[in-house]
Each structure stands twice: as structure tokens, then as C-alpha cells.
Design a protein around this motif. Structure first.
Motif, PDB file in Angstrom:
ATOM      1  N   GLY A  72      40.395  42.060  47.183  1.00  0.00           N
ATOM      2  CA  GLY A  72      41.807  41.828  46.883  1.00  0.00           C
ATOM      3  C   GLY A  72      42.103  40.685  45.932  1.00  0.00           C
ATOM      4  O   GLY A  72      42.780  40.857  44.915  1.00  0.00           O
ATOM      5  N   HIS A  73      41.576  39.481  46.215  1.00  0.00           N
ATOM      6  CA  HIS A  73      41.881  38.338  45.350  1.00  0.00           C
ATOM      7  C   HIS A  73      41.235  38.494  43.980  1.00  0.00           C
ATOM      8  O   HIS A  73      41.783  38.057  42.972  1.00  0.00           O
ATOM      9  N   ASP A  74      40.051  39.143  43.954  1.00  0.00           N
ATOM     10  CA  ASP A  74      39.400  39.370  42.664  1.00  0.00           C
ATOM     11  C   ASP A  74      40.172  40.391  41.840  1.00  0.00           C
ATOM     12  O   ASP A  74      40.275  40.266  40.617  1.00  0.00           O
ATOM     13  N   ALA A  75      40.692  41.414  42.521  1.00  0.00           N
ATOM     14  CA  ALA A  75      41.492  42.416  41.816  1.00  0.00           C
ATOM     15  C   ALA A  75      42.714  41.771  41.177  1.00  0.00           C
ATOM     16  O   ALA A  75      43.081  42.098  40.040  1.00  0.00           O
ATOM     17  N   GLN A  76      43.337  40.835  41.875  1.00  0.00           N
ATOM     18  CA  GLN A  76      44.500  40.132  41.315  1.00  0.00           C
ATOM     19  C   GLN A  76      44.113  39.355  40.060  1.00  0.00           C
ATOM     20  O   GLN A  76      44.830  39.373  39.056  1.00  0.00           O
ATOM     21  N   ALA A  77      42.962  38.680  40.128  1.00  0.00           N
ATOM     22  CA  ALA A  77      42.521  37.885  38.981  1.00  0.00           C
ATOM     23  C   ALA A  77      42.177  38.774  37.793  1.00  0.00           C
ATOM     24  O   ALA A  77      42.530  38.473  36.646  1.00  0.00           O
ATOM     25  N   VAL A  78      41.488  39.887  38.040  1.00  0.00           N
ATOM     26  CA  VAL A  78      41.133  40.802  36.959  1.00  0.00           C
ATOM     27  C   VAL A  78      42.389  41.435  36.377  1.00  0.00           C
ATOM     28  O   VAL A  78      42.512  41.582  35.147  1.00  0.00           O
ATOM     29  N   ASN A  79      43.330  41.819  37.219  1.00  0.00           N
ATOM     30  CA  ASN A  79      44.585  42.388  36.731  1.00  0.00           C
ATOM     31  C   ASN A  79      45.315  41.408  35.817  1.00  0.00           C
ATOM     32  O   ASN A  79      45.920  41.804  34.814  1.00  0.00           O
ATOM     33  N   ALA A  80      45.248  40.129  36.159  1.00  0.00           N
ATOM     34  CA  ALA A  80      45.896  39.118  35.316  1.00  0.00           C
ATOM     35  C   ALA A  80      45.229  39.047  33.951  1.00  0.00           C
ATOM     36  O   ALA A  80      45.908  38.895  32.923  1.00  0.00           O
ATOM     37  N   LEU A  81      43.904  39.185  33.917  1.00  0.00           N
ATOM     38  CA  LEU A  81      43.191  39.166  32.638  1.00  0.00           C
ATOM     39  C   LEU A  81      43.540  40.393  31.794  1.00  0.00           C
ATOM     40  O   LEU A  81      43.711  40.294  30.579  1.00  0.00           O
TER      41      LEU A  81
END
Length: 303
Positions: free
Chosen positions: A50-59
Motif C-alpha cells: 500500500g505505502h509503496d503503491a502510493q509512492a510509485v503513483n506519485a512518481l
């Protein structure tokens, strides 16, 4: 009789539990200039934590372009792909394609998915599609169909107004399959029929587990090795290996070209997604980028 089946996916599996994995993410620079990211994806069956998906989505949202193997919004892709791989079989019967020795295997594969392929032609029910749907019975019960990193990232790009561009057309994706020697298809369906059975689940599950572990450990080479071993174990590598890896030179060349454009013309970073098994090895995406003068570093994302 057409079935929607994305054959180029690394995995298509079904279950109740969805593994969450850390992203296999790389930053790409040219000299001192940052030009974008490359993310190796597991096409179906696993999601980013979940938190990694948020970070990748931001990129992705900060990028000017998202490059993908296949644009999942292209509804014509599957039909074009299936038509392209079927061209060598037009006006051919099953007996001509797989010989009399392969007819029983074709019938058995059909029974596993509830169809009668012998009532159609190989051009209507391609051996690869038939075996691909039947082989799903060997998938391990720890991944979930319908979960797609690629689809999630493309949805994020659409939400953020980032353009999505496919790296190859349906016809290009089909080239390696259409080039498989006709004699290989008889052995392919026979091996697929033999491979599917009570004993197929455990070894296949082990190789997929090794793939997931390598991916979560940031080991691109390990992903490639596990993927290759899985196909070789199933005795289907004659078709699957060129289907997956013969596409790499073109994919890598186009990715390098896009990064070169970003480095020379500016306009913001680009974000590339490509199957994780395509990353490593000398002919893979990372090696091609480095040989073209780019710096590629494994990156830990932060939310």
C-alpha cells in the motif's frame, strides 16, 4: 470461441489472497540529469504494498509520459494480436498443424477448459491460447487474477493526465509467436497436456514463489532466472522463451530512445513499466540503458 487471454503476461492466476510486494524500481540519469524511472512489473496476480503503491503513483503523476508494454485501454489489441498469431494457420486443420499424434492432446486441453477445439480450426483457437487457458490450472493458489500493477499504474496516469504510450503494437508482439516453426506446435500441445495434472501445481508454485521472492528482494536477475526455469520445467520453453524474450531487443531499443529524448530535449521525466523478467541479462532493458551511457540505480521508494 474467442477468449480474452493476455498471453504475454508473466502470470495469470486465481485465488483469494493477494501478495503485496515491494517495487523493483530504478532511477535513470544521464550525466547529472535525472530523466525518469523504470519499474519492473508482475503483470497479473500481485500488487504493490500500500505505502509503496502510493509512492510509485506519485512518481507516475509527476512524469510527462508513462511507457508500457501494452496499453490496456486499447480494446482492439487482443483481437489484433490473436489475428496476427493465427495467420500461419489460416486454411489449416488441426491434423495439419499438430499431426495425428497431437489430436488427443488438443482434445484433452479443450476438456480442461470446457471447449471443443477440434470443432474449430487452429486459426480460431490458436494452440497457444488453448494451452495458455488450460495451463492456468497449474497456477498456485496464492495470487489473484484481476490484480495488475500495469492496470493500476495506467489508471493513475489517466487520473493525473499523464499520457500513456505502448512500446509495441499487437502485430509486433505477435511476431515471435508467428515465427515459431510449424513442427513445434505438435510437441507444444503434447507437452502442455502432459504437464497439466495433479503433479503440476507444486513445482510451478515453487518457481512462482521464487519469482515473487526475488522481486521483493530487488533481485532482477533472480526474477529472470526463476521465470526461465519455470518455462523450462514445464517443457514448453520452445514456444514460451521466444515469446517472452525475443521481444527484448525492440523493447529495450525503444526505451533507450525515449530516455535519450528526455535527456536531450527536456520536458520532464518519463516513467517506464516493463515485465520484471525483461530487466536483467545483457540483452535486457537495464543493460541496454547502461551501454547507452545512462546511469541506472535501484531505488527505494518512500511514501
Amino acid at each position: 470461441m474467442r477468449r480474452s487471454c493476455w498471453i504475454l503476461a508473466l502470470m495469470l492466476v486465481a485465488c483469494d489472497r493477494t501478495p503485496e510486494v515491494r517495487p523493483l524500481l530504478y532511477s535513470v540519469s544521464y550525466g547529472k540529469a535525472f530523466v525518469g524511472h523504470v519499474l519492473g512489473t508482475i503483470h497479473y496476480g500481485a500488487s504493490l504494498a500500500g505505502h509503496d503503491a502510493q509512492a510509485v503513483n506519485a512518481l507516475v503523476s509527476k512524469s510527462r509520459r508513462l511507457l508500457v508494454e501494452r496499453d490496456l485501454r486499447d480494446r482492439a489489441f487482443q483481437a489484433s494480436f490473436e489475428a496476427a498469431i493465427a495467420r500461419p494457420f489460416v486454411r489449416q486443420s488441426w491434423a495439419q498443424v499438430v499431426g495425428t499424434n497431437g489430436l488427443a492432446a488438443v482434445a484433452n486441453l479443450g476438456k480442461r477448459i470446457g471447449v471443443d477445439p477440434l470443432g474449430a480450426s487452429p486459426a480460431q483457437m490458436h494452440p497457444l491460447l488453448l494451452a495458455g487457458m488450460a495451463l492456468r490450472q497449474c497456477d498456485p493458489p496464492d495470487l489473484k487474477a484481476g490484480i495488475s500493477m500495469d492496470a493500476d499504474l495506467q489508471a493513475q496516469a489517466a487520473k493525473a493526465g499523464v499520457s500513456v504510450q505502448a512500446l509495441e503494437s499487437a502485430e509486433e508482439a505477435a511476431e515471435a509467436i508467428a515465427a515459431v516453426p510449424p513442427a513445434a506446435w505438435a510437441e507444444y500441445v503434447i507437452q502442455a497436456d502432459r504437464f497439466i495434472g495433479p503433479s503440476c501445481t507444486a513445482p510451478t508454485a515453487d518457481y512462482i514463489a521464487a519469482t515473487i521472492h526475488a522481486y521483493g528482494s530487488g533481485d532482477a536477475a533472480g526474477v529472470r532466472v526463476a521465470s526461465l526455469r519455470m518455462h523450462q520445467h514445464s517443457s514448453l520453453a520452445t514456444v514460451h522463451t521466444p515469446m517472452i524474450y525475443a521481444r527484448e531487443p525492440r523493447l529495450a531499443t525503444r526505451i533507450v530512445s525515449h530516455f535519450r529524448e528526455a535527456a536531450t530535449q527536456g520536458g520532464g521525466p518519463i516513467f517506464v513499466t516493463v515485465g520484471a523478467a525483461h530487466l536483467a541479462d545483457q540483452g535486457g532493458v537495464l543493460g541496454q540503458l547502461r551501454r547507452a551511457g545512462f546511469s541506472v540505480q535501484l531505488e527505494a521508494v518512500t511514501p
